[in-house]
Design an enzyme around this catalytic site. Structure first.
Site, PDB file in Angstrom:
ATOM      1  N   THR A 167      20.699  60.886  29.602  1.00  0.00           N
ATOM      2  CA  THR A 167      21.788  60.731  30.579  1.00  0.00           C
ATOM      3  C   THR A 167      21.827  61.984  31.445  1.00  0.00           C
ATOM      4  OG1 THR A 167      23.144  59.303  29.208  1.00  0.00           O
ATOM      5  CG2 THR A 167      24.335  60.734  30.726  1.00  0.00           C
ATOM      6  N   ARG A 195      27.728  46.120  27.612  1.00  0.00           N
ATOM      7  CA  ARG A 195      28.348  47.327  27.021  1.00  0.00           C
ATOM      8  C   ARG A 195      28.494  48.404  28.115  1.00  0.00           C
ATOM      9  NH1 ARG A 195      26.751  53.034  26.566  1.00  0.00           N
ATOM     10  NH2 ARG A 195      27.820  53.884  24.779  1.00  0.00           N
ATOM     11  N   VAL A 196      29.684  48.940  28.244  1.00  0.00           N
ATOM     12  CA  VAL A 196      29.911  50.043  29.168  1.00  0.00           C
ATOM     13  C   VAL A 196      30.329  51.245  28.335  1.00  0.00           C
ATOM     14  CG1 VAL A 196      31.334  50.911  31.070  1.00  0.00           C
ATOM     15  CG2 VAL A 196      30.534  48.531  31.086  1.00  0.00           C
ATOM     16  N   GLY A 197      29.706  52.382  28.592  1.00  0.00           N
ATOM     17  CA  GLY A 197      30.004  53.565  27.790  1.00  0.00           C
ATOM     18  C   GLY A 197      30.948  54.515  28.500  1.00  0.00           C
ATOM     19  N   ASP A 198      30.919  55.739  28.034  1.00  0.00           N
ATOM     20  CA  ASP A 198      31.820  56.765  28.554  1.00  0.00           C
ATOM     21  C   ASP A 198      31.568  57.140  30.012  1.00  0.00           C
ATOM     22  OD1 ASP A 198      29.280  57.785  27.449  1.00  0.00           O
ATOM     23  OD2 ASP A 198      29.991  59.709  28.193  1.00  0.00           O
ATOM     24  N   THR A 218      27.613  64.174  28.017  1.00  0.00           N
ATOM     25  CA  THR A 218      26.529  63.315  27.534  1.00  0.00           C
ATOM     26  C   THR A 218      26.661  63.233  26.019  1.00  0.00           C
ATOM     27  OG1 THR A 218      24.130  63.177  27.183  1.00  0.00           O
ATOM     28  CG2 THR A 218      25.002  65.359  27.613  1.00  0.00           C
ATOM     29  N   GLY A 219      26.138  62.151  25.432  1.00  0.00           N
ATOM     30  CA  GLY A 219      26.222  62.003  23.980  1.00  0.00           C
ATOM     31  C   GLY A 219      26.643  60.599  23.616  1.00  0.00           C
ATOM     32  N   HIS A 220      27.130  60.444  22.398  1.00  0.00           N
ATOM     33  CA  HIS A 220      27.499  59.115  21.905  1.00  0.00           C
ATOM     34  C   HIS A 220      28.744  58.621  22.643  1.00  0.00           C
ATOM     35  CE1 HIS A 220      29.212  56.323  18.762  1.00  0.00           C
ATOM     36  NE2 HIS A 220      28.068  55.767  19.134  1.00  0.00           N
ATOM     37  N   GLY A 221      28.535  57.636  23.533  1.00  0.00           N
ATOM     38  CA  GLY A 221      29.583  57.220  24.470  1.00  0.00           C
ATOM     39  C   GLY A 221      30.882  56.784  23.825  1.00  0.00           C
TER      40      GLY A 221
HETATM   41  N1  ASP Z   1      26.876  58.853  26.979  1.00  0.00           N
HETATM   42  C1  ASP Z   1      25.848  57.863  27.221  1.00  0.00           C
HETATM   43  C2  ASP Z   1      26.384  56.515  26.799  1.00  0.00           C
HETATM   44  O1  ASP Z   1      26.855  56.402  25.694  1.00  0.00           O
HETATM   45  C3  ASP Z   1      24.572  58.143  26.493  1.00  0.00           C
HETATM   46  C4  ASP Z   1      24.062  59.569  26.568  1.00  0.00           C
HETATM   47  O2  ASP Z   1      24.718  60.445  27.060  1.00  0.00           O
HETATM   48  O3  ASP Z   1      22.942  59.816  26.111  1.00  0.00           O
HETATM   49  O4  ASP Z   1      26.300  55.582  27.553  1.00  0.00           O
END
Ligand code: ASP
Length: 310
Positions: A167, A195-198, A218-221
């Site tokens: 990301t 699916r929509v993330g953060d 960035t990371g686990h949305g």
């Molecule tokens: N934050 C992003 C999501 O979950 C993924 C990522 O940052 O690697 O969509």
């Protein structure tokens, strides 16, 4: 005010053979953003253009190179925010466009809304003259391989070890003291369709306020959304923490409260900056005072003077 730009290319694990690609990608993006600021451009344009560089680079999970959903298609999320008036634009689950961050900016500037999704976002893109491109042109060999591997393993995307590495994001302060953020992603590999993330969610994937600063995450949305990580870090800064302390506190809170990991870049309105992560690695680069900083590994800050022409 001295301009500053910071970019990230995603938090997670970067295998050794890809390290150079990530490193040169984030450097190019940071230099692009800085060049705009140096010529008197505004923070919003600097973060948008820096993110475009990363969306166009197949190393990163955004635009070209996005990870694939469970059906093997690319669906992308992006957000941009202007710290001057808190205006923001975002798109979610968009397909078949090269640069979701440009569409997010158009949502911010040309509509009365803040987030357009899916089919509506595509229609708006068409109305703005953004060309539709075949979905396959966004798919890299690496994303395809990863998708197949995950399918075979039957792995679930909603665990912390399945972060969609790559990301991208940018934060900047321009010579007028305005701050902005931009974040763009293909999301998590093998995610559910829709699916929509953060990333598309204000306060989670990014936030910018001239009175405090700007953050891109960035990371686990799903974890980032639970703690609204970007706004949480700015809240800690408002309470008097330094950029480093606030970023560490936000990432620690996400780890202890919901067992989530990730990374952040942040600037404050005084022009200070930081890049922090709780994953093994995060590619990042920053430019300030004619120096280019870059890192991937914990504690690393490689500093080189700016090339004569950027
Ligand atoms: N934050 C992003 C999501 O979950 C993924 C990522 O940052 O690697 O969509």
């Amino acid at each position: 005010m001295k301009p500053v730009v910071v970019v990230h290319g995603g938090a997670g694990v970067i295998v050794h053979e890809n390290a150079e690609g990530y490193r040169s990608g984030v450097k190019r993006a940071a230099l692009r953003g800085y060049d705009i600021l140096r010529q008197g451009g505004d923070a919003v344009t600097a973060v948008e253009e820096a993110v475009v560089v990363l969306e166009d680079d197949p190393h990163f999970n955004a635009g070209n190179g996005s990870v694939l959903n469970e059906e093997g298609d690319v669906e992308m999320d992006a957000i941009i925010m202007d710290g001057k008036d808190l205006s923001s634009g975002a798109v979610s689950a968009v397909r078949c466009i090269a640069n979701p961050i440009k569409l997010a900016r158009l949502v911010m500037e040309k509509t009365d809304h803040m987030l357009l999704t899916c089919e509506g976002a595509s229609r708006f893109a068409k109305s703005q003259g953004i060309p539709e491109i075949p979905g396959e042109t966004l798919i890299s060999e690496r994303s395809k391989e990863r998708w197949k591997k995950n399918l075979n393993a039957g792995s679930k995307p909603n665990t912390t070890c399945q972060i969609g590495m790559g990301t991208v994001g940018a934060v900047a302060v321009d010579s007028q003291g305005n701050v902005a953020c931009a974040t763009s992603t293909g999301g998590l590999s093998n995610k559910m369709v829709g699916r929509v993330g953060d990333t598309a969610c204000i306060g989670s994937g990014g936030y910018a306020d001239n009175n405090i600063g700007a953050v891109s995450t960035t990371g686990h949305g799903e974890s980032i959304m639970k703690v609204t990580l970007a706004r949480l870090i700015l809240h800690y800064m408002e309470q008097g923490m330094s950029l480093e302390e606030a970023s560490d506190a936000g990432l620690n809170f996400m780890k202890t409260r919901v067992d989530g990991i990730g990374g952040v870049i942040a600037v404050n309105s005084a022009g200070e900056w930081t890049a922090k992560f709780s994953t093994k690695q995060m590619s990042w680069a920053a430019v300030k005072d004619e120096n280019l900083h870059c890192g991937i590994y914990l504690g690393e800050n490689e500093i080189t003077p700016l090339p004569e022409t950027v």
